[in-house]
Design an enzyme around this catalytic site. Sequence first.
Site, PDB file in Angstrom:
ATOM      1  N   CYS A  12      53.729  33.564  39.929  1.00 49.72           N
ATOM      2  CA  CYS A  12      52.883  34.669  39.454  1.00 49.72           C
ATOM      3  C   CYS A  12      52.303  35.414  40.672  1.00 49.72           C
ATOM      4  O   CYS A  12      52.371  34.911  41.800  1.00 49.72           O
ATOM      5  CB  CYS A  12      51.750  34.093  38.609  1.00 49.72           C
ATOM      6  SG  CYS A  12      50.699  32.993  39.567  1.00 49.72           S
ATOM      7  N   CYS A  94      42.815  33.303  43.664  1.00 48.36           N
ATOM      8  CA  CYS A  94      43.424  34.423  42.923  1.00 48.36           C
ATOM      9  C   CYS A  94      42.306  35.354  42.437  1.00 48.36           C
ATOM     10  O   CYS A  94      41.288  34.885  41.911  1.00 48.36           O
ATOM     11  CB  CYS A  94      44.206  33.867  41.741  1.00 48.36           C
ATOM     12  SG  CYS A  94      44.805  35.158  40.650  1.00 48.36           S
ATOM     13  N   HIS A 122      40.403  19.838  35.959  1.00 52.20           N
ATOM     14  CA  HIS A 122      41.251  20.756  36.739  1.00 52.20           C
ATOM     15  C   HIS A 122      40.396  21.475  37.787  1.00 52.20           C
ATOM     16  O   HIS A 122      39.276  21.897  37.492  1.00 52.20           O
ATOM     17  CB  HIS A 122      41.904  21.769  35.786  1.00 52.20           C
ATOM     18  CG  HIS A 122      42.966  22.585  36.439  1.00 52.20           C
ATOM     19  ND1 HIS A 122      42.687  23.674  37.233  1.00 52.20           N
ATOM     20  CD2 HIS A 122      44.317  22.454  36.446  1.00 52.20           C
ATOM     21  CE1 HIS A 122      43.819  24.186  37.681  1.00 52.20           C
ATOM     22  NE2 HIS A 122      44.823  23.465  37.223  1.00 52.20           N
ATOM     23  N   GLU A 124      40.411  24.448  38.979  1.00 53.17           N
ATOM     24  CA  GLU A 124      39.920  25.779  38.595  1.00 53.17           C
ATOM     25  C   GLU A 124      38.693  25.651  37.689  1.00 53.17           C
ATOM     26  O   GLU A 124      37.708  26.384  37.845  1.00 53.17           O
ATOM     27  CB  GLU A 124      41.015  26.565  37.862  1.00 53.17           C
ATOM     28  CG  GLU A 124      40.539  27.959  37.487  1.00 53.17           C
ATOM     29  CD  GLU A 124      41.318  28.575  36.351  1.00 53.17           C
ATOM     30  OE1 GLU A 124      42.549  28.459  36.318  1.00 53.17           O
ATOM     31  OE2 GLU A 124      40.671  29.191  35.478  1.00 53.17           O
ATOM     32  N   ASN A 220      49.913  24.792  33.795  1.00 58.04           N
ATOM     33  CA  ASN A 220      50.579  25.865  33.051  1.00 58.04           C
ATOM     34  C   ASN A 220      52.027  25.503  32.726  1.00 58.04           C
ATOM     35  O   ASN A 220      52.565  25.943  31.711  1.00 58.04           O
ATOM     36  CB  ASN A 220      50.440  27.202  33.787  1.00 58.04           C
ATOM     37  CG  ASN A 220      51.385  27.326  34.952  1.00 58.04           C
ATOM     38  OD1 ASN A 220      52.538  27.663  34.785  1.00 58.04           O
ATOM     39  ND2 ASN A 220      50.910  27.038  36.151  1.00 58.04           N
TER      40      ASN A 220
HETATM   41  S1  SF4 Z   1      45.125  33.280  37.377  1.00 63.00           S
HETATM   42 FE1  SF4 Z   1      46.498  31.640  37.992  1.00 63.00          FE
HETATM   43  S2  SF4 Z   1      48.353  32.031  36.811  1.00 63.00           S
HETATM   44 FE2  SF4 Z   1      47.180  33.930  36.762  1.00 63.00          FE
HETATM   45  S3  SF4 Z   1      47.955  35.178  38.479  1.00 63.00           S
HETATM   46 FE3  SF4 Z   1      46.186  33.987  39.211  1.00 63.00          FE
HETATM   47  S4  SF4 Z   1      47.067  32.132  40.100  1.00 63.00           S
HETATM   48 FE4  SF4 Z   1      48.629  33.056  38.786  1.00 63.00          FE
END
Ligand code: SF4
Length: 278
Positions: A12, A94, A122, A124, A220
């Site tokens: 991604c 991200c 997790h 995140e 995921n």
């Molecule tokens: S939130 Fe996670 S899955 Fe979505 S673009 Fe960012 S890294 Fe990739």
Amino acid sequence: MQIEQASEMGACPGVKRAFAIAEKAARERGRVHTLGPLVHNRQAVAHLSHLGIDTIEKLQNTHCQTIIIPAHGAPPEIWEEMKKRGLEIIDATCPIVRDAQKKAHELSQDGFQIVIFGNSGHPEVRGLLGQAGNQAQATQDAQNIILEQQKLGILSQTTQNQNDFNQFVDNLTRRFLASLKEMRVINTICDATSKRQEAAIKLSPKVDLILVIGGPDSANTHRLAEICAKTGVITHLIETATDIMPEWFKPHTRIGITAGTSTPDQTINEVIQTLQKL
Ligand code: SF4
């Protein structure tokens, strides 16, 4: 054998961005370290190590100077610890995860009881919880929630399934809305994740069997496999081409392929080449 790939699959934008940041840092500084794996994929982590990017699990007992925060982010206390140690911090979080953290922080500032739809273990989600204050809770089971305030804020781990999140919100709405002054739902599910899930659902009826390629630790990737299996198609989650069993394919001629957001293109290509040889 006919091989059909999902229209959206694999790395991604957030993962590609994190790789680019880490590779640039390693080129400029020599060896650098990520706090926890940059992505949940062993092949990707091994490739990064060749480029001078190693993984550490804890800040304690390390002598590294530069730390890269992975794509899934880090909780505030880890940021504090790194600053206290005088480390150079390179943030590869991200932007979509960072935005979800910001939303969690804002809800907390506005006095909401916060519920995060996600896996509390997790990384995140630990980062989101860190921004959401002491009373925040992460769960995938709405029955675990006990209402403690009159303002309820709900958001999601970015890689969750949209339908599951909808049901979760629906359940909480039915149970609590009448007792609440305010309920705020923020849909923090990432578009790249949703598109990969939708593409897997579209692919399922067209094939006899689906291979989902990705790391065993990748949330995921597991979710993609669950979604495919729910459609009734035979689903195998594999990490690399070496996991392929030729006997899977004897009665099946149409094979579908999808891959998690942390799966490198090279791993996907090796799986396709192996299938073509069978
Ligand atoms: S939130 Fe996670 S899955 Fe979505 S673009 Fe960012 S890294 Fe990739």
